[in-house]
Scaffold this motif. Structure first.
Motif, PDB file in Angstrom:
ATOM      1  N   ARG A  15     -51.732  57.899  52.853  1.00 27.33           N
ATOM      2  CA  ARG A  15     -51.254  57.844  51.305  1.00 27.33           C
ATOM      3  C   ARG A  15     -52.194  56.516  50.715  1.00 27.33           C
ATOM      4  O   ARG A  15     -52.350  56.363  50.664  1.00 27.33           O
ATOM      5  N   ARG A  16     -52.381  57.431  49.464  1.00 21.61           N
ATOM      6  CA  ARG A  16     -53.188  57.063  48.384  1.00 21.61           C
ATOM      7  C   ARG A  16     -52.577  57.385  46.713  1.00 21.61           C
ATOM      8  O   ARG A  16     -51.630  57.818  46.433  1.00 21.61           O
ATOM      9  N   SER A  17     -52.126  56.263  46.182  1.00 21.06           N
ATOM     10  CA  SER A  17     -52.217  56.500  44.684  1.00 21.06           C
ATOM     11  C   SER A  17     -53.078  57.694  43.862  1.00 21.06           C
ATOM     12  O   SER A  17     -53.862  56.835  43.498  1.00 21.06           O
ATOM     13  N   ARG A  19     -53.725  59.407  40.939  1.00 22.29           N
ATOM     14  CA  ARG A  19     -53.525  59.392  39.688  1.00 22.29           C
ATOM     15  C   ARG A  19     -54.038  61.063  38.423  1.00 22.29           C
ATOM     16  O   ARG A  19     -54.258  60.860  37.140  1.00 22.29           O
ATOM     17  N   ARG A  95     -49.823  59.470  30.130  1.00 22.38           N
ATOM     18  CA  ARG A  95     -48.971  59.304  31.475  1.00 22.38           C
ATOM     19  C   ARG A  95     -47.573  59.762  31.721  1.00 22.38           C
ATOM     20  O   ARG A  95     -47.417  60.937  32.745  1.00 22.38           O
ATOM     21  N   TYR A 151     -48.441  58.617  42.043  1.00 20.95           N
ATOM     22  CA  TYR A 151     -48.748  57.218  42.231  1.00 20.95           C
ATOM     23  C   TYR A 151     -47.531  56.726  41.376  1.00 20.95           C
ATOM     24  O   TYR A 151     -46.510  57.035  40.739  1.00 20.95           O
ATOM     25  N   TRP A 152     -47.126  55.299  41.371  1.00 20.20           N
ATOM     26  CA  TRP A 152     -45.754  53.748  40.852  1.00 20.20           C
ATOM     27  C   TRP A 152     -46.285  54.318  39.542  1.00 20.20           C
ATOM     28  O   TRP A 152     -48.054  53.175  39.476  1.00 20.20           O
ATOM     29  N   ILE A 153     -45.462  54.338  38.521  1.00 19.91           N
ATOM     30  CA  ILE A 153     -45.860  53.662  37.150  1.00 19.91           C
ATOM     31  C   ILE A 153     -45.004  52.567  36.998  1.00 19.91           C
ATOM     32  O   ILE A 153     -43.387  52.947  36.845  1.00 19.91           O
ATOM     33  N   SER A 154     -44.998  50.763  36.853  1.00 17.94           N
ATOM     34  CA  SER A 154     -43.929  49.459  36.770  1.00 17.94           C
ATOM     35  C   SER A 154     -43.331  49.816  35.525  1.00 17.94           C
ATOM     36  O   SER A 154     -43.064  48.672  34.790  1.00 17.94           O
ATOM     37  N   ARG A 193     -60.154  51.168  48.577  1.00 15.11           N
ATOM     38  CA  ARG A 193     -59.506  50.719  48.804  1.00 15.11           C
ATOM     39  C   ARG A 193     -59.346  49.181  49.795  1.00 15.11           C
ATOM     40  O   ARG A 193     -59.703  49.709  51.181  1.00 15.11           O
TER      41      ARG A 193
HETATM   42  C1  LIG Z   1     -44.804  47.584  42.657  1.00 14.57           C
HETATM   43  C2  LIG Z   1     -46.360  48.454  41.618  1.00 14.57           C
HETATM   44  C3  LIG Z   1     -46.154  48.411  40.395  1.00 14.57           C
HETATM   45  C4  LIG Z   1     -47.586  49.595  39.926  1.00 14.57           C
HETATM   46  N1  LIG Z   1     -47.869  49.906  38.945  1.00 14.57           N
HETATM   47  C5  LIG Z   1     -48.298  50.474  39.322  1.00 14.57           C
HETATM   48  C6  LIG Z   1     -48.656  51.411  37.529  1.00 14.57           C
HETATM   49  O1  LIG Z   1     -48.376  50.992  36.375  1.00 14.57           O
HETATM   50  N2  LIG Z   1     -49.942  52.398  36.960  1.00 14.57           N
HETATM   51  C7  LIG Z   1     -50.661  52.533  37.618  1.00 14.57           C
HETATM   52  O2  LIG Z   1     -51.533  53.112  38.214  1.00 14.57           O
HETATM   53  N3  LIG Z   1     -50.225  52.045  39.806  1.00 14.57           N
HETATM   54  C8  LIG Z   1     -49.658  51.268  40.367  1.00 14.57           C
HETATM   55  N4  LIG Z   1     -49.511  50.598  41.611  1.00 14.57           N
HETATM   56  C9  LIG Z   1     -49.713  51.541  42.058  1.00 14.57           C
HETATM   57  C10 LIG Z   1     -51.066  50.753  42.718  1.00 14.57           C
HETATM   58  O3  LIG Z   1     -52.335  50.034  41.536  1.00 14.57           O
HETATM   59  C11 LIG Z   1     -51.745  51.006  43.701  1.00 14.57           C
HETATM   60  O4  LIG Z   1     -51.078  50.868  44.863  1.00 14.57           O
HETATM   61  C12 LIG Z   1     -52.699  50.117  43.917  1.00 14.57           C
HETATM   62  O5  LIG Z   1     -53.724  50.364  43.554  1.00 14.57           O
HETATM   63  C13 LIG Z   1     -53.398  50.348  46.248  1.00 14.57           C
HETATM   64  O6  LIG Z   1     -53.921  51.721  45.796  1.00 14.57           O
HETATM   65  P1  LIG Z   1     -52.935  52.669  47.381  1.00 14.57           P
HETATM   66  O7  LIG Z   1     -51.677  52.772  46.522  1.00 14.57           O
HETATM   67  O8  LIG Z   1     -53.714  53.479  46.855  1.00 14.57           O
HETATM   68  O9  LIG Z   1     -53.055  52.053  48.367  1.00 14.57           O
HETATM   69  C14 LIG Z   1     -48.432  49.795  41.734  1.00 14.57           C
HETATM   70  C15 LIG Z   1     -47.918  49.618  42.912  1.00 14.57           C
HETATM   71  C16 LIG Z   1     -46.462  48.767  43.034  1.00 14.57           C
HETATM   72  C17 LIG Z   1     -46.473  48.611  44.748  1.00 14.57           C
END
Ligand SMILES: Cc1cc2nc3c(=O)[nH]c(=O)nc-3n(C[C@H](O)[C@H](O)[C@H](O)COP(=O)(O)O)c2cc1C
Length: 205
Positions: A15-17, A19, A95, A151-154, A193
């Motif tokens: 699993r990777r983020s 974008r 985004r 991917y996660w966007i906070s 990573r």
């Molecule tokens: C609480 C949380 C908030 C995050 N917010 C963002 C975000 O706003 N934008 C984004 O591009 N990635 C966001 N991420 C993804 C992280 O940047 C990413 O998980 C981290 O760089 C590690 O990369 P990987 O997920 O590929 O292992 C967030 C992850 C978490 C857990």
């Protein structure tokens, strides 16, 4: 692949983020399957504190406008150069409006213990937030295993009133995060990573 018989471990590592998202949007049943897996996460006191929203195209501009105004206020209060502010806002808007599928995850306080002192209430809310992280990790792992990019966007955590207003959400729903989903763009390369560093990040007493 590794030499152990646990496919879940390979899924966790893989699993990777991602974008770089391509369309089309996920089908309704695909979204529901992912959300159903998120909803199996562990949660405190047998609660079910999560609420998920799939945000359709019709709401995206209004949502991006509302969140953008709130973020602009914050960034201008930080006295950032206007070019930097404009660039950040444009990226964030793209985004939100450009994600093939956009989910919002919220928390509700149903079933949490209501303490009158701030210390214990913060801890209790912390429990709910931990379970939100577990739910989102379920969703991200399942999306990755099914070949989707996500991917996660906070940002919603920083503009909860604007998100609630733009999406007509109940006042008791606390916006936490978006998950952007689609198909991985062929040329997208995730950030490096770092390998787990047990020397620093783990100890025994
Ligand atoms: C609480 C949380 C908030 C995050 N917010 C963002 C975000 O706003 N934008 C984004 O591009 N990635 C966001 N991420 C993804 C992280 O940047 C990413 O998980 C981290 O760089 C590690 O990369 P990987 O997920 O590929 O292992 C967030 C992850 C978490 C857990």
């Amino acid at each position: 692949m590794t030499d152990h018989p646990h496919p879940i471990e390979d899924a966790i590592r893989a699993r990777r983020s991602v974008r770089g998202l391509d369309g089309p949007p996920l089908a309704a049943e695909e979204v529901e399957a992912l959300v159903a897996l998120a909803l199996t996460a562990p949660a405190p006191h047998h609660t079910r504190p999560w609420r998920f929203v799939e945000i359709g195209a019709a709401r995206r501009e209004v949502l991006a406008d509302a969140m953008g105004s709130a973020w602009r206020r914050d960034l201008e209060a930080d006295a950032l150069p206007s070019k930097t502010v404009d660039r950040a806002l444009a990226r964030s808007r793209a985004r939100i409006t450009g994600a093939p599928t956009l989910l919002l995850g919220c928390l509700v306080a149903d079933g949490l213990n209501r303490y009158t002192d701030e210390r214990r209430w913060r801890a209790e809310w912390g429990l709910a937030q931990h379970s939100f992280g577990a739910a989102l990790q379920n969703l991200l792992l399942a999306a990755s295993a099914r070949g989707f990019a996500a991917y996660w966007i906070s940002a919603p955590l920083y503009a909860p009133d604007e998100v609630r207003g733009a999406l007509d959400l109940d006042a008791t729903w606390e916006p936490q995060a978006f998950v952007a989903l689609g198909r991985p763009k062929g040329d997208y390369r995730p950030f490096d990573r770092p390998a787990p560093d047990l020397g620093t990040e783990f100890t025994r007493r």
